[in-house]
Design a protein around this motif. Sequence first.
Motif, mmCIF file in Angstrom:
data_model
loop_
_atom_site.group_PDB
_atom_site.id
_atom_site.type_symbol
_atom_site.label_atom_id
_atom_site.label_comp_id
_atom_site.label_asym_id
_atom_site.label_seq_id
_atom_site.Cartn_x
_atom_site.Cartn_y
_atom_site.Cartn_z
ATOM 1 N N GLN A 32 -0.792 -6.235 4.701
ATOM 2 C CA GLN A 32 0.034 -5.201 5.261
ATOM 3 C C GLN A 32 0.552 -4.483 3.672
ATOM 4 O O GLN A 32 0.921 -3.055 3.805
ATOM 5 C CB GLN A 32 1.211 -5.828 5.641
ATOM 6 N N MET A 33 0.768 -5.158 2.896
ATOM 7 C CA MET A 33 1.182 -4.680 1.363
ATOM 8 C C MET A 33 0.220 -3.434 0.984
ATOM 9 O O MET A 33 0.676 -2.455 0.356
ATOM 10 C CB MET A 33 1.340 -5.620 0.453
ATOM 11 N N ASP A 34 -1.008 -3.517 1.153
ATOM 12 C CA ASP A 34 -1.877 -2.496 1.017
ATOM 13 C C ASP A 34 -1.427 -1.117 1.736
ATOM 14 O O ASP A 34 -2.178 0.124 1.040
ATOM 15 C CB ASP A 34 -3.264 -2.878 1.440
ATOM 16 N N LYS A 35 -0.756 -1.194 2.732
ATOM 17 C CA LYS A 35 -0.307 0.063 3.451
ATOM 18 C C LYS A 35 0.908 0.438 3.480
ATOM 19 O O LYS A 35 1.485 1.285 4.041
ATOM 20 C CB LYS A 35 -0.806 -0.308 4.946
ATOM 21 N N ILE A 36 1.790 -0.259 2.636
ATOM 22 C CA ILE A 36 3.092 -0.022 2.677
ATOM 23 C C ILE A 36 3.585 1.286 2.445
ATOM 24 O O ILE A 36 4.419 2.026 2.936
ATOM 25 C CB ILE A 36 4.120 -0.999 1.923
ATOM 26 N N ASP A 37 2.997 1.839 1.378
ATOM 27 C CA ASP A 37 3.391 3.152 0.892
ATOM 28 C C ASP A 37 3.067 4.269 2.121
ATOM 29 O O ASP A 37 3.790 5.326 2.536
ATOM 30 C CB ASP A 37 2.491 3.546 -0.154
ATOM 31 N N GLY A 38 1.934 4.275 2.823
ATOM 32 C CA GLY A 38 1.736 5.043 3.965
ATOM 33 C C GLY A 38 2.791 4.723 5.013
ATOM 34 O O GLY A 38 3.165 5.647 5.757
ATOM 35 N N PHE A 39 3.087 3.531 5.229
ATOM 36 C CA PHE A 39 4.229 3.182 6.391
ATOM 37 C C PHE A 39 5.335 4.181 6.173
ATOM 38 O O PHE A 39 5.910 4.618 6.751
ATOM 39 C CB PHE A 39 4.285 1.741 6.314
ATOM 40 N N ILE A 40 5.692 4.023 4.694
ATOM 41 C CA ILE A 40 6.975 4.564 4.297
ATOM 42 C C ILE A 40 6.789 6.077 4.548
ATOM 43 O O ILE A 40 7.922 6.871 5.110
ATOM 44 C CB ILE A 40 7.557 3.877 2.917
ATOM 45 N N LYS A 41 5.827 6.772 4.000
ATOM 46 C CA LYS A 41 5.722 8.047 3.999
ATOM 47 C C LYS A 41 5.672 8.475 5.453
ATOM 48 O O LYS A 41 6.575 9.417 5.969
ATOM 49 C CB LYS A 41 4.343 8.343 3.527
ATOM 50 N N ARG A 42 5.154 7.798 6.440
ATOM 51 C CA ARG A 42 5.082 8.250 7.999
ATOM 52 C C ARG A 42 6.631 8.064 8.299
ATOM 53 O O ARG A 42 7.060 8.966 9.143
ATOM 54 C CB ARG A 42 4.346 7.378 8.634
ATOM 55 N N ARG A 43 7.393 7.083 8.073
ATOM 56 C CA ARG A 43 8.860 6.837 8.561
ATOM 57 C C ARG A 43 9.496 8.019 7.880
ATOM 58 O O ARG A 43 10.492 8.633 8.694
ATOM 59 C CB ARG A 43 9.514 5.412 7.978
ATOM 60 N N ARG A 44 9.330 8.471 6.857
ATOM 61 C CA ARG A 44 10.161 9.631 6.215
ATOM 62 C C ARG A 44 9.942 10.924 6.768
ATOM 63 O O ARG A 44 10.719 11.839 7.139
ATOM 64 C CB ARG A 44 9.660 9.518 4.651
ATOM 65 N N GLU A 45 8.342 11.013 7.199
ATOM 66 C CA GLU A 45 8.248 12.396 7.943
ATOM 67 C C GLU A 45 8.857 12.240 9.331
ATOM 68 O O GLU A 45 9.305 13.375 9.665
ATOM 69 C CB GLU A 45 6.412 12.195 8.168
ATOM 70 N N ILE A 46 8.951 11.182 10.015
ATOM 71 C CA ILE A 46 9.494 11.154 11.415
ATOM 72 C C ILE A 46 11.003 11.367 11.197
ATOM 73 O O ILE A 46 11.528 12.162 11.965
ATOM 74 C CB ILE A 46 9.481 9.844 11.915
ATOM 75 N N VAL A 47 11.893 10.791 10.271
ATOM 76 C CA VAL A 47 13.250 11.135 10.013
ATOM 77 C C VAL A 47 13.382 12.687 9.568
ATOM 78 O O VAL A 47 14.300 12.979 10.136
ATOM 79 C CB VAL A 47 13.642 10.370 8.775
ATOM 80 N N GLY A 48 12.240 13.209 8.880
ATOM 81 C CA GLY A 48 12.489 14.341 8.438
ATOM 82 C C GLY A 48 12.485 15.437 10.005
ATOM 83 O O GLY A 48 13.323 16.396 10.057
ATOM 84 N N LYS A 49 11.613 15.274 10.876
ATOM 85 C CA LYS A 49 11.508 15.723 12.227
ATOM 86 C C LYS A 49 12.859 15.640 12.902
ATOM 87 O O LYS A 49 13.327 16.755 13.523
ATOM 88 C CB LYS A 49 10.382 15.250 12.847
ATOM 89 N N TYR A 50 13.445 14.372 12.950
ATOM 90 C CA TYR A 50 14.681 14.436 13.559
ATOM 91 C C TYR A 50 15.808 14.952 13.001
ATOM 92 O O TYR A 50 16.663 15.587 13.595
ATOM 93 C CB TYR A 50 15.036 12.564 13.366
ATOM 94 N N ASN A 51 15.898 14.927 11.574
ATOM 95 C CA ASN A 51 16.921 15.719 11.158
ATOM 96 C C ASN A 51 17.029 17.005 11.428
ATOM 97 O O ASN A 51 18.084 17.637 11.496
ATOM 98 C CB ASN A 51 16.992 15.319 9.578
ATOM 99 N N ILE A 52 15.780 17.826 11.358
ATOM 100 C CA ILE A 52 15.618 19.096 11.698
ATOM 101 C C ILE A 52 16.042 19.491 13.091
ATOM 102 O O ILE A 52 16.907 20.336 13.515
ATOM 103 C CB ILE A 52 14.073 19.678 11.239
ATOM 104 N N ALA A 53 15.282 18.513 14.112
ATOM 105 C CA ALA A 53 15.692 18.903 15.376
ATOM 106 C C ALA A 53 16.813 18.729 15.872
ATOM 107 O O ALA A 53 17.343 19.314 16.905
ATOM 108 C CB ALA A 53 14.775 17.922 16.054
ATOM 109 N N PHE A 54 17.545 17.836 15.289
ATOM 110 C CA PHE A 54 19.178 17.278 15.828
ATOM 111 C C PHE A 54 20.321 18.400 15.147
ATOM 112 O O PHE A 54 21.671 18.167 15.374
ATOM 113 C CB PHE A 54 19.686 15.958 15.436
ATOM 114 N N LYS A 55 19.644 19.366 14.101
ATOM 115 C CA LYS A 55 20.719 20.126 13.694
ATOM 116 C C LYS A 55 21.376 20.963 14.725
ATOM 117 O O LYS A 55 22.745 21.321 14.559
ATOM 118 C CB LYS A 55 20.000 21.381 12.455
ATOM 119 N N GLU A 56 20.694 21.396 15.747
ATOM 120 C CA GLU A 56 21.506 22.301 16.903
ATOM 121 C C GLU A 56 22.394 21.296 17.625
ATOM 122 O O GLU A 56 22.980 22.089 18.524
ATOM 123 C CB GLU A 56 20.246 22.522 17.829
#
Length: 398
Positions: free
Chosen positions: A263-287
């Motif tokens: 799992q540690m071999d993939k952690i940076d990818g995991f975190i990158k994807r989490r941040r991407e989803i959070v970014g989508k949430y933040n933009i969408a919920f501005k309204e």
Amino acid sequence: MNEKLAINGGKKIRDTYLSYGRQCIDDNDIQEVIKVLKGDFLTTGPSVKKFEDKVASYVGAKYAVAVSNGTAALHAACFAAGIKEGDEVIVSPMTFAASSNCVLYCGGKPVFVDIDPKTYNIDVSKIEEKITKNTKAIIPVDFTGQVADLDKINEIAEKYNLTVIEDAAHALGSEYKGNKVGTLSHMTEFSFHPVKPITTAEGGMIVTNDEKLYQRLELFRTHGITRDKGLISHNEGPWYYEQIDLGYNYRITDVQCALGSSQMDKIDGFIKRRREIVGKYNIAFKELNDFITTPYEAEFSNSGWHIYVIKLNLDKLKVSRKEIFEALQAENIGVNVHYLPVYLHPYYKNLGYKRGICPEAEKLYSQIITLPLFPNMTDSDTNDVIEAVKKVIMNYRK
């Protein structure tokens, strides 16, 4: 006219249930576990050390001790810090019960300090007023993955000669002022529960740069038993060991650690994807910003986003958090709530803790909902969450 809610007989946003969190296991993870199952060691073997070294290297720590779960890690850290009966430990109330239970395990007393209403982490401006001659440690919690204000916490700890045990169960891979969490406190605890940044199914770890703390952590993990010639009273031969303290069997298996290393071999990818989803949430919920508040992130923190918590502006809504929670569940969106302030649990009430000691935490608890967030969520999953939140909020707005 607003679309009819599923809870009222309308069409669900999703046909299948989307959990708030989930492990991300691939074929390589499975193959690494199989290798151990076919090998010589199932526990207390080389895979444990390999995993410890991998995490220590990733965060930049000198030492790491892997244990059976995150709670065991916190318990071990309190032991290593010398917490005993009569000692007090500063703790945030906005956390899972283990963050303060670990103090009770050692005979100490958790002292709860209220949260910052913006970050939801411990309010550093209120720590010193709770310090007494009996205070021995501070356990800041990196809630949701956002790092607590460690510079100020460490400054207070140095002033009063306190040990800082950072509860980073949410924060493996998070950064504080550009540095990975794991070297910024006397000891840092990680959890590897399935919904955490990486998983070993169950598991935990303490990292530290202090050799003496490391030795105590290792001792505690294995019944207080050692073969170290520098610690035992005498040596009868290569088989000989002694119990020199009262420890626990908190060992983790090689099977779990093989999964963790993969799992540690993939952690940076995991975190990158989490941040991407959070970014989508933040933009969408501005309204929806009149009705919900999205997570605030302090400038010194770069969160790995273990969970995504929205705060409901209930004065602008016709219903309570309960109705909104149930409506989202009915749309097949697996929301959750993190957390009931620890001292409000019946066990803590029986210890004498009273409602009202941390008003900001209590107020926040009544308003928050955790939305689904995990690396294997697709863009379609993310859009379903966004659409469900919009649907429910627009139906319940005043």
